[in-house]
Design an enzyme around this catalytic site. Structure first.
Site, PDB file in Angstrom:
ATOM      1  N   GLU A 141       0.832  -1.215   0.000  1.00  0.00           N
ATOM      2  CA  GLU A 141       0.000   0.000   0.000  1.00  0.00           C
ATOM      3  C   GLU A 141       0.863   1.259   0.000  1.00  0.00           C
ATOM      4  O   GLU A 141       0.549   2.228  -0.683  1.00  0.00           O
ATOM      5  CB  GLU A 141      -0.969   0.000   1.184  1.00  0.00           C
ATOM      6  CG  GLU A 141      -1.988  -1.152   1.196  1.00  0.00           C
ATOM      7  CD  GLU A 141      -2.797  -1.313  -0.102  1.00  0.00           C
ATOM      8  OE1 GLU A 141      -2.883  -0.355  -0.906  1.00  0.00           O
ATOM      9  OE2 GLU A 141      -3.345  -2.417  -0.318  1.00  0.00           O
ATOM     10  N   CYS A 175      10.416  -6.124  -6.947  1.00  0.00           N
ATOM     11  CA  CYS A 175      11.208  -6.674  -8.053  1.00  0.00           C
ATOM     12  C   CYS A 175      12.122  -5.546  -8.567  1.00  0.00           C
ATOM     13  O   CYS A 175      11.943  -4.378  -8.223  1.00  0.00           O
ATOM     14  CB  CYS A 175      10.302  -7.198  -9.167  1.00  0.00           C
ATOM     15  SG  CYS A 175       9.507  -5.912 -10.150  1.00  0.00           S
TER      16      CYS A 175
HETATM   17 ZN   LIG Z   1      -2.580  -2.730  -4.784  1.00  0.00          ZN
HETATM   18 ZN   LIG Z   2       7.367  -5.454  -9.423  1.00  0.00          ZN
END
Ligand SMILES: [Zn+2]
Ligand SMILES: [Zn+2]
Length: 185
Positions: A141, A175
């Protein structure tokens, strides 16, 4: 936005954690510690904000997350913080979904602890996993508040969780691609 006018960059500002109604302080203290490592920012513990009554849906026994975000945005005392993350120990929803783990706007976000506990699914308690899930949903979030969209990589924290299985699979790390798009790591 507060702070921007006197030359403070938004990306330099702190993150404030706010319990929405009664929340176990140990959970928030642990999250504060874990988040400050992920974002390398000052993460502060705020005062409890009462759950807004008008956000509660009796029939569903859930709070409308969007309405809580709105109530948080209206709080003037939060004006000096960069991002505000609310933590609630009650189930959340938005109209078209049965539930949500959390929701975010540009500056405020909220997560619910309810569905992050195995006990909710009548499974045995697991404190370690619970801690990881709370961090994962909080990073997700907050990632939105820093401008990140959902990511297609199921092992990236910005992947959209439909269930706890998704949350456990993605974990709290960004990532490489999302990391590059995040201004504050
Ligand atoms: Zn989300
Ligand atoms: Zn990502």
């Amino acid at each position: 936005m507060a702070g921007l006018s006197n030359g403070v960059k938004e990306s330099d500002m702190d993150i404030l954690l706010v319990p929405i109604g009664e929340v176990d302080h140990k959970v928030i203290e642990t999250l504060r510690f874990d988040l400050s490592k992920v974002f390398k920012k000052k993460v502060l513990m705020g005062k409890e904000m009462p759950r807004p009554d008008d956000a509660f849906n009796k029939k569903r026994n859930q709070y409308l997350s969007t309405a809580i975000l709105k109530a948080m945005m209206e709080k003037k005392e939060y004006g000096t913080y960069g991002k505000i993350l609310g933590i609630i120990d009650h189930d959340l929803y938005v109209p078209k979904l049965n539930f949500v783990f959390g929701e975010a706007s540009q500056r405020v976000a909220i997560i619910s602890l309810t569905r992050l506990r195995y006990e909710f699914y009548n499974l045995p308690k697991d404190q370690g996993l619970f801690r990881r899930r709370v961090l994962t949903e909080a990073v997700h979030e907050l990632g939105h508040t820093y401008g990140l969209k959902h990511c297609g990589n199921p092992h990236c924290v910005m992947f959209s969780s439909k269930s706890l299985i998704d949350t456990d699979m993605k974990g709290p790390a960004f990532c490489e691609r999302c990391k590059k798009n995040l201004p504050i790591l």
